[in-house]
Design a protein around this motif. Structure first.
Motif, mmCIF file in Angstrom:
data_model
loop_
_atom_site.group_PDB
_atom_site.id
_atom_site.type_symbol
_atom_site.label_atom_id
_atom_site.label_comp_id
_atom_site.label_asym_id
_atom_site.label_seq_id
_atom_site.Cartn_x
_atom_site.Cartn_y
_atom_site.Cartn_z
ATOM 1 N N ALA A 252 -46.969 -18.888 -28.601
ATOM 2 C CA ALA A 252 -47.240 -20.133 -29.065
ATOM 3 C C ALA A 252 -46.415 -20.135 -30.394
ATOM 4 N N VAL A 253 -46.642 -18.957 -31.458
ATOM 5 C CA VAL A 253 -46.155 -18.659 -32.828
ATOM 6 C C VAL A 253 -44.476 -18.569 -32.360
ATOM 7 N N ALA A 254 -44.358 -17.465 -31.573
ATOM 8 C CA ALA A 254 -43.031 -17.031 -31.270
ATOM 9 C C ALA A 254 -41.970 -18.066 -30.803
ATOM 10 N N SER A 255 -42.673 -19.039 -30.240
ATOM 11 C CA SER A 255 -41.888 -20.205 -29.435
ATOM 12 C C SER A 255 -41.147 -20.983 -30.570
ATOM 13 N N LEU A 256 -41.578 -20.929 -31.902
ATOM 14 C CA LEU A 256 -41.164 -21.855 -32.957
ATOM 15 C C LEU A 256 -39.909 -21.461 -33.515
ATOM 16 N N ALA A 257 -39.443 -19.837 -33.142
ATOM 17 C CA ALA A 257 -38.277 -19.525 -33.469
ATOM 18 C C ALA A 257 -36.993 -20.385 -33.076
ATOM 19 N N PHE A 258 -35.847 -20.800 -34.029
ATOM 20 C CA PHE A 258 -34.883 -21.566 -33.577
ATOM 21 C C PHE A 258 -33.624 -20.827 -33.743
ATOM 22 N N GLY A 259 -33.568 -19.778 -34.365
ATOM 23 C CA GLY A 259 -32.283 -18.990 -34.341
ATOM 24 C C GLY A 259 -31.807 -18.200 -33.315
ATOM 25 N N HIS A 260 -30.751 -18.359 -32.906
ATOM 26 C CA HIS A 260 -30.258 -17.680 -31.542
ATOM 27 C C HIS A 260 -30.544 -16.162 -31.493
ATOM 28 N N LYS A 261 -30.094 -15.575 -32.667
ATOM 29 C CA LYS A 261 -30.368 -14.063 -32.737
ATOM 30 C C LYS A 261 -32.002 -14.017 -32.552
#
Length: 332
Positions: A252-261
């Motif tokens: 759930a927390v990891a899904s908040l990433a928005f940078g492509h890398k």
């Protein structure tokens, strides 16, 4: 990722001709000193004084709002012809709302942490925004309106979210005065890893438990779940991502990433949610009944701004608004 049928993407609209304002005559610029306060960047005061010496530049003081400054200027003897803001996405969205209210074009001077909207319209710095103001070039931008339980709608330029991300924002704001934005964010993520709980949403008679919902203005990158920066300017649709609560809090927390890398790395190690856990809707209007977990905050976020609602839940409504704001921007 499951999804509803997606119409073909629209093409970018032509450059909009706006009145040029060399030296800033007729322009009101309001600075929000709290925007991006943890980011190291040069102070644009000298640049503004040099290039826009005739502009009316104000700085928000404690307890003062953009509404206060703009409403007083509009009632004054020489109302501004352009409303400008130096700040982050939240300040820009609020000034866009005032620009719509008073039928004025918007000047965006990026001064926040991420400056998502400024980048979306091609403004990579204060110089670029002033260049567009002097040249009289701009774009007509689609926006959205969000309201909870029938409250006055607020203008949204990038995205609306419920679930895990608002939990992180709420905790970060509680800790910002002591730790600053970045360390406060780290502490907020740690709490989310421990305490995040699914939110129940209902739409058109269907209920679901989700970790997050993101509503982007315009169609967005299909690889992202956290669509915090818009990808289109005049796409008159809402791109909705629902992350169903079938995995762990870590996902759930990891899904908040928005940078492509970052997304690529998290996907490689199996921390991003599988496509089967993410549902996509492309609509013009969205209405959700939102019920937080017992003891969890009843909140949502729009353009980075946190809104608190009734503890037992709320009904969220998002509506797309074509040609909502005229914005000074580089030539397309």
């Amino acid at each position: 990722m499951s999804e509803s049928p997606v119409p073909a993407p629209g093409t970018a609209g032509p450059t909009l001709r706006l009145d040029p304002h060399p030296r800033g005559a007729g322009v009101l610029i309001v600075r929000n000193p709290r925007s991006g306060r943890d980011v190291i960047r040069s102070d644009p005061s000298d640049l503004l004084a040099e290039r826009l010496p005739d502009a009316d530049i104000r700085e928000l003081v404690e307890g003062e709002s953009l509404d206060d400054v703009v409403d007083a200027a509009i009632r004054g003897p020489q109302p501004p012809e352009v409303l400008g803001v130096l700040g982050g996405d939240g300040s820009v969205a609020r000034m866009a709302h005032l620009a719509r209210r008073h039928d004025r074009p918007l000047l965006v001077l990026p001064g926040g942490t991420f400056n998502h909207f400024a980048r979306a319209v091609g403004i990579d710095g204060v110089d670029a925004a002033i260049d567009a103001l002097e040249a009289g070039t701009g774009v007509s931008v689609t926006a959205a309106e969000v309201s909870a339980d029938g409250e006055e709608p607020k203008t949204v330029l990038n995205a609306v979210s419920i679930g895990t991300y608002p939990l992180v924002v709420s905790e970060r704001e509680d800790r910002m005065d002591d730790l600053g934005k970045w360390l406060g964010g780290v502490a907020a993520i740690r709490r989310a890893l421990r305490d995040a709980a699914p939110v129940t949403v209902s739409r058109e008679g269907r209920r679901a438990r989700v970790w997050s919902v993101f509503v982007s203005v315009g169609r967005n990158d299909p690889e992202r779940l956290a669509t915090m920066q818009r990808q289109t300017i005049d796409d008159d649709l809402l791109d909705v991502r629902l992350h169903h609560a079938r995995g762990s809090r870590l996902r759930a927390v990891a899904s908040l990433a928005f940078g492509h890398k970052t997304i690529a790395v998290l996907r490689a190690v199996g921390l991003m949610p599988p496509e089967s856990d993410v549902e996509r809707l492309v609509v013009r209007e969205l209405k959700l009944a939102v019920t937080p977990a017992p003891g969890a905050p009843s909140v949502y976020v729009h353009d980075g701004e946190l809104e608190e609602e009734a503890l037992d839940g709320f009904t969220l409504r998002c509506v797309v608004v074509p040609d909502a704001v005229r914005v000074y921007a580089p030539r397309a």
